[in-house]
Design an enzyme around this catalytic site. Structure first.
Site, PDB file in Angstrom:
ATOM      1  N   GLY A  73      30.773  41.008  50.077  1.00  0.00           N
ATOM      2  CA  GLY A  73      30.152  40.489  48.864  1.00  0.00           C
ATOM      3  C   GLY A  73      29.357  39.222  49.124  1.00  0.00           C
ATOM      4  O   GLY A  73      28.382  38.928  48.437  1.00  0.00           O
TER       5      GLY A  73
ATOM      6  N   LYS B 285      34.831  44.152  52.282  1.00  0.00           N
ATOM      7  CA  LYS B 285      34.302  42.809  52.440  1.00  0.00           C
ATOM      8  C   LYS B 285      32.784  42.901  52.545  1.00  0.00           C
ATOM      9  O   LYS B 285      32.250  43.954  52.850  1.00  0.00           O
ATOM     10  CB  LYS B 285      34.888  42.141  53.694  1.00  0.00           C
ATOM     11  CG  LYS B 285      36.398  41.901  53.579  1.00  0.00           C
ATOM     12  CD  LYS B 285      37.048  41.499  54.889  1.00  0.00           C
ATOM     13  CE  LYS B 285      36.424  40.290  55.526  1.00  0.00           C
ATOM     14  NZ  LYS B 285      36.438  39.127  54.605  1.00  0.00           N
TER      15      LYS B 285
ATOM     16  N   GLU C 175      32.277  38.614  60.099  1.00  0.00           N
ATOM     17  CA  GLU C 175      33.686  38.681  59.707  1.00  0.00           C
ATOM     18  C   GLU C 175      34.430  39.730  60.526  1.00  0.00           C
ATOM     19  O   GLU C 175      35.574  39.539  60.934  1.00  0.00           O
ATOM     20  CB  GLU C 175      33.789  39.005  58.210  1.00  0.00           C
ATOM     21  CG  GLU C 175      33.390  37.844  57.313  1.00  0.00           C
ATOM     22  CD  GLU C 175      33.309  38.211  55.855  1.00  0.00           C
ATOM     23  OE1 GLU C 175      33.277  37.305  55.011  1.00  0.00           O
ATOM     24  OE2 GLU C 175      33.261  39.420  55.534  1.00  0.00           O
TER      25      GLU C 175
ATOM     26  N   GLY D  19      38.993  36.209  53.354  1.00  0.00           N
ATOM     27  CA  GLY D  19      39.207  36.761  52.028  1.00  0.00           C
ATOM     28  C   GLY D  19      38.843  38.231  52.002  1.00  0.00           C
ATOM     29  O   GLY D  19      38.630  38.864  53.037  1.00  0.00           O
ATOM     30  N   ALA D  20      38.755  38.803  50.814  1.00  0.00           N
ATOM     31  CA  ALA D  20      38.354  40.198  50.650  1.00  0.00           C
ATOM     32  C   ALA D  20      37.840  40.391  49.230  1.00  0.00           C
ATOM     33  O   ALA D  20      38.199  39.638  48.318  1.00  0.00           O
ATOM     34  CB  ALA D  20      39.515  41.148  50.925  1.00  0.00           C
TER      35      ALA D  20
END
Length: 284
Positions: free
Chosen positions: A105, A103, A112, A91-92
């Site tokens: 959070g 990225k 990642e 995700g982002a």
């Protein structure tokens, strides 16, 4: 939008991304972190007919998702030399028009990035809130993974780079102190003005080197990464995996990076139930 509508958008994006990029004949697949990845694993489980695929998670949460789906996780450091992931899904927190991502959070940015750079192609899955023209438009800060001993030094240096109020991320239970990553490092969140793309700099919208108060995505990432005590920066920029492999094959100089940090495609689940796909060629 209701929470259920946002979750529906995430699921739609995940299903489309997996349909387009997951191959049941794969041998190794990277699985990122975050709420959207729940639906990626769900879609892979439904599509997979190969029990021999090995999944490389980027942290504790994604490892548990893989295990709970009945799939086989392995740690990143057990990958044999020379073996690349066929694809990595992640995700982002925000994505710009050039597919640069923020990225971190969820505090998994180091792992990642390891997984993204080991993949032949990195595919990003997100909901419409993450779709912006420039980074730091809606998402407020750059997450930075920092050695605990160096956190005060790094915060001071970030202020010199133009961040008005970099802060140490704490746990939800404040008395427990700073949040710690899987590497036992701290996270510093540094706000900056919206980051320019390379095209913005070419168009004269700012110098992008910090001297006029503007920073270009790659320039600020390199400046922060160069600070002693910084393990990794939550900006995913530069080449994508496909381009990185082409460059390595064509470049006669030594290059140790086989994959890339940028996704080859970003799948945004939209509020109306549709899915928009952003690639280097544009958005459909």
């Amino acid at each position: 939008m209701t929470d259920s509508a946002v979750e529906s958008a995430k699921r739609a994006a995940a299903q489309r991304a997996v349909r387009d990029h997951f191959d049941p004949s794969s041998t190794h697949v990277g699985i990122g972190s975050g709420t959207t990845i729940v639906y990626v694993v769900e879609a892979i489980k439904s599509a997979s007919t190969n029990p021999n695929i090995l999944f490389v998670p980027t942290g504790y949460q994604s490892r548990q998702l893989v295990i709970n789906a009945g799939l086989t996780p392995i740690s990143f450091d057990t990958l044999p030399d020379g073996v690349m992931l066929d694809v990595a899904f992640d995700g982002a927190d925000e994505v710009d028009a050039d597919l640069n991502c923020i990225k971190g959070g969820g505090a998994c940015l180091f792992q990642e990035k390891l997984v993204a750079e080991r993949a032949r192609k990195f595919v990003c899955v997100a909901d419409y809130r993450k779709r912006q023209d420039r980074l730091l438009t809606n998402w407020p800060t750059i997450p930075i993974e920092v050695a605990p001993l160096a956190q005060r030094k790094v915060v001071a240096a970030l202020k010199l780079l133009g961040s008005p109020s970099p802060s140490l991320r704490t746990t939800l239970l404040e008395k427990s102190g700073p949040l710690k990553t899987d590497q036992d490092f701290f996270i510093v969140d540094a706000p900056f003005e919206p980051l320019l793309t390379a095209k913005d700099v070419e168009a004269g919208k700012g110098k992008g080197d910090g001297t006029d108060g503007t920073w270009e995505v790659n320039a600020i990432s390199k400046a922060i990464k160069g600070l002693t005590g910084v393990l990794e920066v939550g900006i995913f920029a530069g080449q994508n995996g496909v381009d990185a492999q082409k460059s390595q094959a064509q470049d006669k100089t030594l290059s140790a990076v086989t994959g890339g940090q940028k996704p080859i495609a970003v799948y945004f689940g939209m509020a109306d139930g549709s899915v928009k796909v952003r690639t280097a060629e544009g958005e459909e």
